[in-house]
Motif scaffolding. Structure first.
Motif, PDB file in Angstrom:
ATOM      1  N   SER A  38       0.828  -1.207   0.000  1.00  0.00           N
ATOM      2  CA  SER A  38       0.000   0.000   0.000  1.00  0.00           C
ATOM      3  C   SER A  38       0.862   1.257   0.000  1.00  0.00           C
ATOM      4  O   SER A  38       0.543   2.248  -0.675  1.00  0.00           O
ATOM      5  CB  SER A  38      -0.943   0.003   1.212  1.00  0.00           C
ATOM      6  OG  SER A  38      -0.205   0.084   2.427  1.00  0.00           O
ATOM      7  N   GLY A  93       0.810   3.649  -3.252  1.00  0.00           N
ATOM      8  CA  GLY A  93       0.309   4.996  -3.014  1.00  0.00           C
ATOM      9  C   GLY A  93       1.331   6.070  -3.337  1.00  0.00           C
ATOM     10  O   GLY A  93       1.013   7.072  -3.985  1.00  0.00           O
ATOM     11  N   THR A 103      -7.880   9.517  -8.775  1.00  0.00           N
ATOM     12  CA  THR A 103      -9.226   9.388  -8.225  1.00  0.00           C
ATOM     13  C   THR A 103     -10.027   8.418  -9.080  1.00  0.00           C
ATOM     14  O   THR A 103     -10.024   8.528 -10.307  1.00  0.00           O
ATOM     15  CB  THR A 103      -9.952  10.750  -8.176  1.00  0.00           C
ATOM     16  OG1 THR A 103      -9.930  11.352  -9.486  1.00  0.00           O
ATOM     17  CG2 THR A 103      -9.295  11.693  -7.193  1.00  0.00           C
ATOM     18  N   GLN A 138      -2.397  -0.616 -11.254  1.00  0.00           N
ATOM     19  CA  GLN A 138      -3.169  -1.852 -11.193  1.00  0.00           C
ATOM     20  C   GLN A 138      -2.576  -2.904 -12.134  1.00  0.00           C
ATOM     21  O   GLN A 138      -2.433  -4.073 -11.785  1.00  0.00           O
ATOM     22  CB  GLN A 138      -4.626  -1.578 -11.575  1.00  0.00           C
ATOM     23  CG  GLN A 138      -5.492  -2.827 -11.604  1.00  0.00           C
ATOM     24  CD  GLN A 138      -6.826  -2.592 -12.288  1.00  0.00           C
ATOM     25  OE1 GLN A 138      -6.996  -1.631 -13.028  1.00  0.00           O
ATOM     26  NE2 GLN A 138      -7.781  -3.470 -12.049  1.00  0.00           N
ATOM     27  N   THR A 195      -3.602  -5.811  -8.732  1.00  0.00           N
ATOM     28  CA  THR A 195      -4.551  -5.541  -7.654  1.00  0.00           C
ATOM     29  C   THR A 195      -5.759  -4.827  -8.246  1.00  0.00           C
ATOM     30  O   THR A 195      -5.805  -4.531  -9.438  1.00  0.00           O
ATOM     31  CB  THR A 195      -3.917  -4.655  -6.567  1.00  0.00           C
ATOM     32  OG1 THR A 195      -3.427  -3.445  -7.181  1.00  0.00           O
ATOM     33  CG2 THR A 195      -2.763  -5.358  -5.883  1.00  0.00           C
ATOM     34  N   THR A 228      -8.468  -1.628  -8.759  1.00  0.00           N
ATOM     35  CA  THR A 228      -8.347  -0.169  -8.837  1.00  0.00           C
ATOM     36  C   THR A 228      -8.638   0.473  -7.492  1.00  0.00           C
ATOM     37  O   THR A 228      -7.985   1.441  -7.094  1.00  0.00           O
ATOM     38  CB  THR A 228      -9.313   0.387  -9.898  1.00  0.00           C
ATOM     39  OG1 THR A 228      -9.071  -0.264 -11.142  1.00  0.00           O
ATOM     40  CG2 THR A 228      -9.129   1.883 -10.082  1.00  0.00           C
ATOM     41  N   MET A 229      -9.624  -0.049  -6.778  1.00  0.00           N
ATOM     42  CA  MET A 229      -9.993   0.535  -5.489  1.00  0.00           C
ATOM     43  C   MET A 229      -8.895   0.343  -4.452  1.00  0.00           C
ATOM     44  O   MET A 229      -8.694   1.213  -3.598  1.00  0.00           O
ATOM     45  CB  MET A 229     -11.306  -0.068  -4.985  1.00  0.00           C
ATOM     46  CG  MET A 229     -12.530   0.341  -5.795  1.00  0.00           C
ATOM     47  SD  MET A 229     -12.651   2.143  -6.053  1.00  0.00           S
ATOM     48  CE  MET A 229     -12.811   2.724  -4.368  1.00  0.00           C
ATOM     49  N   GLN A 230      -8.156  -0.757  -4.521  1.00  0.00           N
ATOM     50  CA  GLN A 230      -7.023  -0.942  -3.609  1.00  0.00           C
ATOM     51  C   GLN A 230      -5.946   0.112  -3.864  1.00  0.00           C
ATOM     52  O   GLN A 230      -5.374   0.669  -2.924  1.00  0.00           O
ATOM     53  CB  GLN A 230      -6.425  -2.340  -3.785  1.00  0.00           C
ATOM     54  CG  GLN A 230      -7.195  -3.455  -3.106  1.00  0.00           C
ATOM     55  CD  GLN A 230      -6.536  -4.796  -3.331  1.00  0.00           C
ATOM     56  OE1 GLN A 230      -6.587  -5.366  -4.419  1.00  0.00           O
ATOM     57  NE2 GLN A 230      -5.898  -5.324  -2.297  1.00  0.00           N
ATOM     58  N   ALA A 285      -6.473   3.036  -5.287  1.00  0.00           N
ATOM     59  CA  ALA A 285      -7.041   4.333  -4.909  1.00  0.00           C
ATOM     60  C   ALA A 285      -6.972   4.546  -3.397  1.00  0.00           C
ATOM     61  O   ALA A 285      -6.663   5.649  -2.926  1.00  0.00           O
ATOM     62  CB  ALA A 285      -8.493   4.422  -5.387  1.00  0.00           C
ATOM     63  N   LYS A 286      -7.244   3.494  -2.628  1.00  0.00           N
ATOM     64  CA  LYS A 286      -7.158   3.593  -1.164  1.00  0.00           C
ATOM     65  C   LYS A 286      -5.724   3.876  -0.734  1.00  0.00           C
ATOM     66  O   LYS A 286      -5.478   4.700   0.157  1.00  0.00           O
ATOM     67  CB  LYS A 286      -7.662   2.295  -0.539  1.00  0.00           C
ATOM     68  CG  LYS A 286      -7.663   2.309   0.986  1.00  0.00           C
ATOM     69  CD  LYS A 286      -8.197   0.988   1.545  1.00  0.00           C
ATOM     70  CE  LYS A 286      -8.145   0.990   3.079  1.00  0.00           C
ATOM     71  NZ  LYS A 286      -8.628  -0.311   3.635  1.00  0.00           N
ATOM     72  N   ALA A 287      -4.772   3.217  -1.375  1.00  0.00           N
ATOM     73  CA  ALA A 287      -3.362   3.441  -1.049  1.00  0.00           C
ATOM     74  C   ALA A 287      -2.924   4.853  -1.413  1.00  0.00           C
ATOM     75  O   ALA A 287      -2.062   5.448  -0.748  1.00  0.00           O
ATOM     76  CB  ALA A 287      -2.494   2.420  -1.775  1.00  0.00           C
ATOM     77  N   PHE A 315      -4.803   7.557  -1.362  1.00  0.00           N
ATOM     78  CA  PHE A 315      -5.601   8.616  -0.735  1.00  0.00           C
ATOM     79  C   PHE A 315      -4.771   9.577   0.122  1.00  0.00           C
ATOM     80  O   PHE A 315      -4.968  10.801   0.040  1.00  0.00           O
ATOM     81  CB  PHE A 315      -6.732   8.003   0.107  1.00  0.00           C
ATOM     82  CG  PHE A 315      -7.639   9.028   0.722  1.00  0.00           C
ATOM     83  CD1 PHE A 315      -8.470   9.801  -0.075  1.00  0.00           C
ATOM     84  CD2 PHE A 315      -7.635   9.249   2.091  1.00  0.00           C
ATOM     85  CE1 PHE A 315      -9.304  10.758   0.484  1.00  0.00           C
ATOM     86  CE2 PHE A 315      -8.459  10.204   2.662  1.00  0.00           C
ATOM     87  CZ  PHE A 315      -9.304  10.970   1.853  1.00  0.00           C
TER      88      PHE A 315
END
Length: 430
Positions: free
Chosen positions: A137, A141, A376, A387, A392, A394-396, A398-400, A402
């Motif tokens: 993460s 990120g 975003t 990704q 992984t 896309t949402m993983q 995006a969370k990383a 943030f």
């Protein structure tokens, strides 16, 4: 007049949402709007404006900078940057995670593209940091955030497009991006420091050590790219070369680096040329379409209608910028950066200039909002790139990303509060 603005905006959204090429959609929106509301000779106007847009001097640097990036993308330059920077980051909280930021900052100065920066650096750093035990993460990120620097640090493709559409000096745009790019890189590294101090488990337990001899020896691997970046940026800032001339020097430098690394082949060079043709043609069509749409909107009075609609809100200059920041963040969830700029600039730029903001400053602010859009969901190109590199969701990613999105949001507020961060170098040059 408000009805005209609504019809034109709705038509633009409909065409782009239907999958029509962006450039053709922009042309069609302007042409249909003129046919419905005016008696302007559309064909003659489109022909003249297409020639005017395609022959702008600043645009000639675009294919050269794209070619430079395409050549370097096919070399081992990213691996060299990693090897040179890794020994120098181990003393920082966050250790080798800072390589994502530092390497992206350096490569951004020769790529001009956010996605290309993330892809090139990520191919090296993501597997290497995973092998050494760094949290996925954290590495995803930091790469997502740092990859966006490809838009902000010159030479930037988005800056070239903006300077043509806004009719501002490309050299001033390039100079305006240098300090903000470095400040944002520092903020992204600071984010890594804060995250790893709060959660030490993001880092491997064993800490690597390097001797000073190793550190200084590793710096030799940075020499080619540092010389190339210094030549390009330095020649423009000192007035020795125009952006187009500096771009030509950059292409020669990229070829020499590729030859020295023994990474260039005839097939690879042909691929770089074809990639340049595809990218430059796409952007050229968008620029022509945006120029035609901008003129059409002027004839139709759309910018004035938008100004009249916003006037009752009684927004001050800062209030207007905050409203635009919110609008661009929403648009960035669904559109790529160049599409967002070319769609909105004809309506937004007159409002911003009327509020007292410099168009050079607004260009940098706009690019920062576009950078945020790159990370975003659901349409964040850097998210898709990472990704693909990590398998992984896309949402993983995006969370990383943030925490780094928040750092960029802070940076947007910083340049609003202190516009001198953006304008100091351009004013110094003038």
């Amino acid at each position: 007049m408000t009805q005209t603005a609504l019809v034109v905006s709705g038509l633009l959204i409909l065409l782009l949402g239907s999958g029509v090429w962006i450039g053709l959609g922009l042309m069609a929106t302007g042409g249909i709007g003129l046919l419905i509301f005016k008696s302007t000779p559309v064909a003659a106007l489109l022909g003249q404006l297409s020639w005017n847009s395609a022959t702008v001097a600043e645009l000639s640097s675009l294919p050269l900078f794209v070619l430079m990036a395409e050549i370097l993308f096919r070399t081992r330059i990213a691996a060299s940057i990693f090897d040179a920077l890794a020994p120098w980051t181990t003393w920082l909280p966050g250790r080798l995670a800072h390589v994502n930021v530092a390497a992206s900052t350096i490569f951004a100065a020769v790529s001009g593209s956010s996605a290309a920066t993330a892809a090139t650096i990520g191919r090296i750093t993501l597997p290497e940091l995973a092998r050494r035990g760094y949290s996925q993460s954290l590495t995803m990120g930091s790469l997502a955030g740092a990859g966006t620097l490809g838009f902000l640090i010159p030479p930037s493709i988005v800056m070239i497009v903006y300077s043509v559409l806004a009719q501002v000096s490309l050299l001033d745009m390039f100079m305006a991006g240098i300090i903000p790019g470095l400040v944002l890189a520092i903020l992204l590294s600071l984010t890594i420091v804060i995250m790893t101090l709060i959660k030490p488990e993001l880092l491997p337990k064993e800490k690597e050590t390097f001797t000073w001899a190793h550190r200084f020896s590793a710096l030799k691997k940075l020499a080619p790219v540092v010389i190339l970046v210094g030549t390009i940026i330095g020649s423009m800032m000192t007035g020795i070369a125009t952006p187009s001339e500096a771009a030509a020097v950059g292409v020669i430098g990229a070829i020499l680096i590729a030859m020295a690394m023994r990474d260039i082949t005839f097939a690879g060079f042909r691929q770089a040329l074809m990639g340049t043709v595809f990218t430059s043609s796409m952007i050229g069509l968008i620029v022509i379409g945006a120029g035609f749409l901008s003129t059409s909107m002027g004839y139709l009075g759309v910018p004035r209608a938008v100004a009249e609609a916003i006037a009752p809100l009684n927004l001050g200059p800062v209030g207007l910028i905050m409203l635009l920041l919110l609008v661009y963040l929403v648009l960035g969830c669904f559109l790529d950066g160049i599409s967002t700029i070319v769609m909105t600039l004809p309506m937004v730029l007159p409002l911003v200039v009327g509020a007292g903001y410099d168009p050079i400053w607004f260009g940098i602010f706009l690019i920062v909002t576009v950078e945020m859009a790159q990370i975003t969901p659901p349409v964040g190109f850097n998210l898709f790139v990472i990704q693909g590199l990590t398998n992984t969701s896309t949402m993983q990613v995006a969370k990383a990303a943030f925490p780094f999105f928040l750092a960029m949001l802070v940076f947007a507020g910083l340049i609003v509060a202190a516009p001198g961060i953006v304008m100091w170098l351009p004013r110094l040059g003038n």
